[in-house]
Write a protein that holds these residues in place. Structure first.
Motif, PDB file in Angstrom:
ATOM      1  N   TYR A 111       0.830  -1.198   0.000  1.00 15.94           N
ATOM      2  CA  TYR A 111       0.000   0.000   0.000  1.00 15.94           C
ATOM      3  C   TYR A 111       0.871   1.256   0.000  1.00 15.94           C
ATOM      4  O   TYR A 111       0.610   2.208  -0.749  1.00 15.94           O
ATOM      5  CB  TYR A 111      -0.930  -0.014   1.222  1.00 15.94           C
ATOM      6  CG  TYR A 111      -1.857   1.170   1.282  1.00 15.94           C
ATOM      7  CD1 TYR A 111      -3.050   1.189   0.560  1.00 15.94           C
ATOM      8  CD2 TYR A 111      -1.531   2.279   2.059  1.00 15.94           C
ATOM      9  CE1 TYR A 111      -3.889   2.280   0.612  1.00 15.94           C
ATOM     10  CE2 TYR A 111      -2.363   3.375   2.114  1.00 15.94           C
ATOM     11  CZ  TYR A 111      -3.548   3.380   1.387  1.00 15.94           C
ATOM     12  OH  TYR A 111      -4.376   4.456   1.441  1.00 15.94           O
ATOM     13  N   ASN A 114       2.412   1.761  -3.383  1.00 14.49           N
ATOM     14  CA  ASN A 114       1.420   2.300  -4.324  1.00 14.49           C
ATOM     15  C   ASN A 114       1.225   3.794  -4.111  1.00 14.49           C
ATOM     16  O   ASN A 114       1.106   4.558  -5.074  1.00 14.49           O
ATOM     17  CB  ASN A 114       0.084   1.563  -4.183  1.00 14.49           C
ATOM     18  CG  ASN A 114       0.138   0.159  -4.741  1.00 14.49           C
ATOM     19  OD1 ASN A 114       0.987  -0.171  -5.564  1.00 14.49           O
ATOM     20  ND2 ASN A 114      -0.760  -0.686  -4.279  1.00 14.49           N
ATOM     21  N   LYS A 115       1.201   4.213  -2.855  1.00 15.40           N
ATOM     22  CA  LYS A 115       1.020   5.634  -2.550  1.00 15.40           C
ATOM     23  C   LYS A 115       2.229   6.424  -3.033  1.00 15.40           C
ATOM     24  O   LYS A 115       2.088   7.515  -3.592  1.00 15.40           O
ATOM     25  CB  LYS A 115       0.812   5.825  -1.047  1.00 15.40           C
ATOM     26  CG  LYS A 115       0.387   7.202  -0.648  1.00 15.40           C
ATOM     27  CD  LYS A 115      -0.885   7.676  -1.339  1.00 15.40           C
ATOM     28  CE  LYS A 115      -2.118   7.008  -0.804  1.00 15.40           C
ATOM     29  NZ  LYS A 115      -3.361   7.551  -1.381  1.00 15.40           N
ATOM     30  N   SER A 117       4.189   5.624  -5.530  1.00 13.23           N
ATOM     31  CA  SER A 117       4.083   5.671  -6.997  1.00 13.23           C
ATOM     32  C   SER A 117       3.076   6.727  -7.433  1.00 13.23           C
ATOM     33  O   SER A 117       3.315   7.470  -8.385  1.00 13.23           O
ATOM     34  CB  SER A 117       3.663   4.304  -7.540  1.00 13.23           C
ATOM     35  OG  SER A 117       4.684   3.383  -7.343  1.00 13.23           O
ATOM     36  N   TYR A 118       1.963   6.784  -6.755  1.00 19.17           N
ATOM     37  CA  TYR A 118       0.938   7.786  -7.073  1.00 19.17           C
ATOM     38  C   TYR A 118       1.502   9.197  -6.930  1.00 19.17           C
ATOM     39  O   TYR A 118       1.370  10.034  -7.824  1.00 19.17           O
ATOM     40  CB  TYR A 118      -0.288   7.600  -6.179  1.00 19.17           C
ATOM     41  CG  TYR A 118      -1.240   8.765  -6.269  1.00 19.17           C
ATOM     42  CD1 TYR A 118      -2.075   8.931  -7.390  1.00 19.17           C
ATOM     43  CD2 TYR A 118      -1.274   9.734  -5.264  1.00 19.17           C
ATOM     44  CE1 TYR A 118      -2.922  10.026  -7.483  1.00 19.17           C
ATOM     45  CE2 TYR A 118      -2.115  10.835  -5.364  1.00 19.17           C
ATOM     46  CZ  TYR A 118      -2.935  10.974  -6.467  1.00 19.17           C
ATOM     47  OH  TYR A 118      -3.771  12.065  -6.564  1.00 19.17           O
ATOM     48  N   TYR A 119       2.147   9.475  -5.797  1.00 18.52           N
ATOM     49  CA  TYR A 119       2.697  10.814  -5.573  1.00 18.52           C
ATOM     50  C   TYR A 119       3.777  11.154  -6.593  1.00 18.52           C
ATOM     51  O   TYR A 119       3.877  12.305  -7.030  1.00 18.52           O
ATOM     52  CB  TYR A 119       3.257  10.944  -4.150  1.00 18.52           C
ATOM     53  CG  TYR A 119       2.183  11.019  -3.086  1.00 18.52           C
ATOM     54  CD1 TYR A 119       1.015  11.756  -3.293  1.00 18.52           C
ATOM     55  CD2 TYR A 119       2.337  10.368  -1.883  1.00 18.52           C
ATOM     56  CE1 TYR A 119       0.040  11.822  -2.323  1.00 18.52           C
ATOM     57  CE2 TYR A 119       1.360  10.437  -0.896  1.00 18.52           C
ATOM     58  CZ  TYR A 119       0.202  11.180  -1.118  1.00 18.52           C
ATOM     59  OH  TYR A 119      -0.753  11.239  -0.159  1.00 18.52           O
ATOM     60  N   SER A 121       3.839  10.117  -9.618  1.00 18.30           N
ATOM     61  CA  SER A 121       3.188  10.334 -10.908  1.00 18.30           C
ATOM     62  C   SER A 121       2.550  11.724 -11.020  1.00 18.30           C
ATOM     63  O   SER A 121       2.366  12.237 -12.119  1.00 18.30           O
ATOM     64  CB  SER A 121       2.116   9.266 -11.176  1.00 18.30           C
ATOM     65  OG  SER A 121       1.000   9.465 -10.333  1.00 18.30           O
ATOM     66  N   VAL A 122       2.220  12.327  -9.876  1.00 13.99           N
ATOM     67  CA  VAL A 122       1.613  13.661  -9.923  1.00 13.99           C
ATOM     68  C   VAL A 122       2.635  14.787  -9.817  1.00 13.99           C
ATOM     69  O   VAL A 122       2.285  15.951  -9.915  1.00 13.99           O
ATOM     70  CB  VAL A 122       0.512  13.832  -8.829  1.00 13.99           C
ATOM     71  CG1 VAL A 122      -0.636  12.872  -9.069  1.00 13.99           C
ATOM     72  CG2 VAL A 122       1.082  13.687  -7.451  1.00 13.99           C
TER      73      VAL A 122
END
Length: 123
Positions: A111, A114-115, A117-119, A121-122
């Motif tokens: 988890y 994933n977080k 990776s998300y950050y 990507s933005v």
């Protein structure tokens, strides 16, 4: 030093095991550690066997085994070889709990990844 036997001072055992002096005294008081020998001045002197046993206790404690179960394990060890099957069962039960903790941490780590990776990507 006894002839052919290594002995350790409490401070050496603290350094070797990472347990505090208070913890060592507590473990001795509750019977998790057998009574520690003393020199002629009454100072505690630990044997290699004591230090080895504390290594096992450190492992069990660090993996979350409750003191009551550690006491049960110590009781079985002191009772003799006929308790080996019971010791195996106790350690296998503990191993299953540790494996569950590892699985839970692995899921939590996924988890977090994933977080991250998300950050990323933005950004």
């Amino acid at each position: 030093m006894l002839e052919g036997v290594s002995v350790y001072t409490p401070s050496e055992v603290v350094e070797e095991t990472g347990f505090s002096l208070d913890t060592l005294r507590y473990y001795e008081k509750i019977g998790l550690l057998e009574p520690v020998g003393r020199n002629s001045a009454g100072q505690r002197r630990f044997t290699e066997g004591d230090v080895g046993w504390l290594g096992m206790i450190r492992c069990l404690r660090d993996t979350g085994m409750p003191i009551a179960q550690m006491l049960r394990f110590a009781e079985l060890v002191r009772a003799g070889e006929h308790t080996i099957p019971d010791r195996i069962r106790l350690l296998e039960d503990h191993d299953r709990r540790v494996q569950g903790q590892i699985a839970n941490l692995t899921e939590r780590q996924r988890y977090i990844h994933n977080k991250i990776s998300y950050y990323r990507s933005v950004c």
